[in-house]
Scaffold this motif. Sequence first.
Motif, PDB file in Angstrom:
ATOM      1  N   MET A  83       0.846  -1.191   0.000  1.00 17.07           N
ATOM      2  CA  MET A  83       0.000   0.000   0.000  1.00 17.07           C
ATOM      3  C   MET A  83       0.883   1.245   0.000  1.00 17.07           C
ATOM      4  SD  MET A  83      -2.745  -1.289   2.841  1.00 17.07           S
ATOM      5  CE  MET A  83      -3.371   0.353   3.068  1.00 17.07           C
ATOM      6  N   LYS A  84       0.444   2.271  -0.716  1.00 14.01           N
ATOM      7  CA  LYS A  84       1.178   3.538  -0.700  1.00 14.01           C
ATOM      8  C   LYS A  84       1.189   4.108   0.711  1.00 14.01           C
ATOM      9  CE  LYS A  84       0.787   6.667  -4.006  1.00 14.01           C
ATOM     10  NZ  LYS A  84       0.174   7.580  -5.002  1.00 14.01           N
ATOM     11  N   LEU A  85       2.282   4.748   1.035  1.00 15.08           N
ATOM     12  CA  LEU A  85       2.474   5.423   2.318  1.00 15.08           C
ATOM     13  C   LEU A  85       2.249   4.492   3.504  1.00 15.08           C
ATOM     14  CD1 LEU A  85       0.961   8.889   1.454  1.00 15.08           C
ATOM     15  CD2 LEU A  85       3.367   8.282   1.715  1.00 15.08           C
ATOM     16  N   ILE A  86       2.825   3.294   3.403  1.00 12.87           N
ATOM     17  CA  ILE A  86       2.762   2.327   4.499  1.00 12.87           C
ATOM     18  C   ILE A  86       4.035   2.406   5.345  1.00 12.87           C
ATOM     19  CG2 ILE A  86       3.762   0.372   3.260  1.00 12.87           C
ATOM     20  CD1 ILE A  86       1.627  -1.381   4.515  1.00 12.87           C
ATOM     21  N   LEU A  87       5.146   2.770   4.731  1.00 15.50           N
ATOM     22  CA  LEU A  87       6.433   2.778   5.425  1.00 15.50           C
ATOM     23  C   LEU A  87       6.825   4.184   5.890  1.00 15.50           C
ATOM     24  CD1 LEU A  87       8.871   1.084   6.279  1.00 15.50           C
ATOM     25  CD2 LEU A  87       9.832   1.456   4.002  1.00 15.50           C
ATOM     26  N   GLN A  88       6.655   5.167   5.053  1.00 11.38           N
ATOM     27  CA  GLN A  88       7.101   6.530   5.367  1.00 11.38           C
ATOM     28  C   GLN A  88       6.487   7.070   6.663  1.00 11.38           C
ATOM     29  OE1 GLN A  88       5.125   9.563   5.049  1.00 11.38           O
ATOM     30  NE2 GLN A  88       6.849  10.727   5.870  1.00 11.38           N
ATOM     31  N   PRO A  89       5.176   6.887   6.923  1.00 11.12           N
ATOM     32  CA  PRO A  89       4.639   7.405   8.189  1.00 11.12           C
ATOM     33  C   PRO A  89       5.240   6.744   9.423  1.00 11.12           C
ATOM     34  CG  PRO A  89       2.861   6.950   6.644  1.00 11.12           C
ATOM     35  CD  PRO A  89       4.118   6.370   6.051  1.00 11.12           C
ATOM     36  N   ILE A  90       5.614   5.460   9.310  1.00 11.46           N
ATOM     37  CA  ILE A  90       6.235   4.776  10.443  1.00 11.46           C
ATOM     38  C   ILE A  90       7.646   5.331  10.670  1.00 11.46           C
ATOM     39  CG2 ILE A  90       6.938   2.526  11.368  1.00 11.46           C
ATOM     40  CD1 ILE A  90       3.865   2.914  11.024  1.00 11.46           C
ATOM     41  N   VAL A  91       8.364   5.560   9.575  1.00  8.47           N
ATOM     42  CA  VAL A  91       9.697   6.170   9.676  1.00  8.47           C
ATOM     43  C   VAL A  91       9.568   7.574  10.266  1.00  8.47           C
ATOM     44  CG1 VAL A  91      11.634   7.065   8.314  1.00  8.47           C
ATOM     45  CG2 VAL A  91      10.740   4.765   7.872  1.00  8.47           C
ATOM     46  N   GLU A  92       8.571   8.313   9.833  1.00 10.12           N
ATOM     47  CA  GLU A  92       8.354   9.661  10.374  1.00 10.12           C
ATOM     48  C   GLU A  92       8.109   9.609  11.881  1.00 10.12           C
ATOM     49  OE1 GLU A  92       5.468  13.536   9.596  1.00 10.12           O
ATOM     50  OE2 GLU A  92       5.587  11.962   8.084  1.00 10.12           O
ATOM     51  N   ASN A  93       7.316   8.635  12.340  1.00  6.63           N
ATOM     52  CA  ASN A  93       7.090   8.478  13.776  1.00  6.63           C
ATOM     53  C   ASN A  93       8.397   8.189  14.511  1.00  6.63           C
ATOM     54  OD1 ASN A  93       4.356   8.956  13.860  1.00  6.63           O
ATOM     55  ND2 ASN A  93       3.795   6.915  14.551  1.00  6.63           N
ATOM     56  N   ALA A  94       9.229   7.317  13.933  1.00  4.27           N
ATOM     57  CA  ALA A  94      10.509   6.983  14.567  1.00  4.27           C
ATOM     58  C   ALA A  94      11.387   8.219  14.684  1.00  4.27           C
ATOM     59  CB  ALA A  94      11.222   5.892  13.776  1.00  4.27           C
ATOM     60  N   VAL A  95      11.404   9.042  13.649  1.00  8.58           N
ATOM     61  CA  VAL A  95      12.214  10.265  13.677  1.00  8.58           C
ATOM     62  C   VAL A  95      11.638  11.247  14.686  1.00  8.58           C
ATOM     63  CG1 VAL A  95      12.912  12.298  12.341  1.00  8.58           C
ATOM     64  CG2 VAL A  95      13.090  10.008  11.324  1.00  8.58           C
ATOM     65  N   VAL A 154      -1.106   9.351  15.315  1.00  9.11           N
ATOM     66  CA  VAL A 154      -2.048   9.277  14.211  1.00  9.11           C
ATOM     67  C   VAL A 154      -1.467   8.507  13.032  1.00  9.11           C
ATOM     68  CG1 VAL A 154      -3.344  10.657  12.533  1.00  9.11           C
ATOM     69  CG2 VAL A 154      -3.228  11.379  14.924  1.00  9.11           C
ATOM     70  N   GLY A 155      -0.189   8.719  12.716  1.00  9.87           N
ATOM     71  CA  GLY A 155       0.434   8.022  11.590  1.00  9.87           C
ATOM     72  C   GLY A 155       0.415   6.521  11.786  1.00  9.87           C
ATOM     73  N   LEU A 156       0.785   6.069  12.970  1.00 13.03           N
ATOM     74  CA  LEU A 156       0.776   4.642  13.272  1.00 13.03           C
ATOM     75  C   LEU A 156      -0.640   4.085  13.210  1.00 13.03           C
ATOM     76  CD1 LEU A 156       2.423   2.191  14.138  1.00 13.03           C
ATOM     77  CD2 LEU A 156       2.116   2.917  16.505  1.00 13.03           C
ATOM     78  N   TRP A 157      -1.584   4.790  13.788  1.00 15.07           N
ATOM     79  CA  TRP A 157      -2.986   4.362  13.775  1.00 15.07           C
ATOM     80  C   TRP A 157      -3.497   4.260  12.338  1.00 15.07           C
ATOM     81  CZ3 TRP A 157      -7.774   5.808  12.161  1.00 15.07           C
ATOM     82  CH2 TRP A 157      -8.866   5.202  12.774  1.00 15.07           C
ATOM     83  N   ASN A 158      -3.218   5.270  11.519  1.00 15.64           N
ATOM     84  CA  ASN A 158      -3.684   5.249  10.128  1.00 15.64           C
ATOM     85  C   ASN A 158      -3.110   4.064   9.354  1.00 15.64           C
ATOM     86  OD1 ASN A 158      -5.358   7.480  10.182  1.00 15.64           O
ATOM     87  ND2 ASN A 158      -3.758   8.896   9.565  1.00 15.64           N
ATOM     88  N   VAL A 159      -1.813   3.829   9.473  1.00 14.82           N
ATOM     89  CA  VAL A 159      -1.188   2.704   8.769  1.00 14.82           C
ATOM     90  C   VAL A 159      -1.797   1.394   9.243  1.00 14.82           C
ATOM     91  CG1 VAL A 159       0.968   1.412   8.470  1.00 14.82           C
ATOM     92  CG2 VAL A 159       0.962   3.899   8.222  1.00 14.82           C
ATOM     93  N   HIS A 160      -1.919   1.232  10.532  1.00 16.44           N
ATOM     94  CA  HIS A 160      -2.472   0.002  11.100  1.00 16.44           C
ATOM     95  C   HIS A 160      -3.881  -0.274  10.557  1.00 16.44           C
ATOM     96  CE1 HIS A 160      -3.299  -3.076  14.116  1.00 16.44           C
ATOM     97  NE2 HIS A 160      -4.437  -2.464  14.341  1.00 16.44           N
ATOM     98  N   HIS A 161      -4.729   0.718  10.604  1.00 17.31           N
ATOM     99  CA  HIS A 161      -6.112   0.506  10.168  1.00 17.31           C
ATOM    100  C   HIS A 161      -6.237   0.372   8.647  1.00 17.31           C
ATOM    101  CE1 HIS A 161      -8.220   0.351  13.944  1.00 17.31           C
ATOM    102  NE2 HIS A 161      -7.317   1.203  14.377  1.00 17.31           N
ATOM    103  N   ARG A 162      -5.403   1.033   7.894  1.00 20.42           N
ATOM    104  CA  ARG A 162      -5.412   0.842   6.440  1.00 20.42           C
ATOM    105  C   ARG A 162      -4.998  -0.583   6.085  1.00 20.42           C
ATOM    106  NH1 ARG A 162      -1.372   4.256   4.431  1.00 20.42           N
ATOM    107  NH2 ARG A 162      -1.891   3.512   2.356  1.00 20.42           N
ATOM    108  N   ILE A 163      -3.967  -1.094   6.760  1.00 25.25           N
ATOM    109  CA  ILE A 163      -3.533  -2.472   6.519  1.00 25.25           C
ATOM    110  C   ILE A 163      -4.661  -3.441   6.873  1.00 25.25           C
ATOM    111  CG2 ILE A 163      -1.974  -4.313   7.288  1.00 25.25           C
ATOM    112  CD1 ILE A 163       0.179  -2.135   7.620  1.00 25.25           C
TER     113      ILE A 163
END
Length: 171
Positions: A83-95, A154-163
């Motif tokens: 899925m698009k934008l599945i990895l970048q938001p998690i990396v953003e959270n880590a940063v 929010v980024g983690l929640w969005n990725v989780h629920h989209r998956i």
Amino acid sequence: HFLYNALEAIQSAALLHGGAKLAGAVGALATLFRYNVNGGETVPLAQELEITRAYLTLQALRFQDRIEVIENIRDEALPLSVMKLILQPIVENAVYHGLEPKLSAGTLYLSARLEENDLLLCVYDDGVGIPPDTLSRLRQALRASGQERPDAHVGLWNVHHRIRLYYGEPY
């Protein structure tokens, strides 16, 4: 289209005036913008990694040499559809949550591999960490189906629920 052309013009001006880092950052921003406005729900992992690297290029301008990125991406994972934008938001959270509050330099580790029939994407950092009670509440919120989006993470929640919506409960 206008914004993309404006970014290209700024990038060219930065290159002409010796601002290679600034030009790289503007180019990364243009890449992120183009990626977000182009259609389609899925892309090859290689493309998602390219966008994640563009994000990290922008962060490098901000953090200078404070973040080292280590990748361990298996070749067989690169063509797989994600899925698009599945990895970048998690990396953003880590940063944002892990490495930015850390006073010293930090490391971000990205990996991708196949395990049986599953693609495993991992993001680790050696930042400040997350308090156990906060982690417990976050995990509980992620397990709860249909819960409203929280104010934090929010980024983690969005990725989780989209998956979960795209791939189903086994995720």
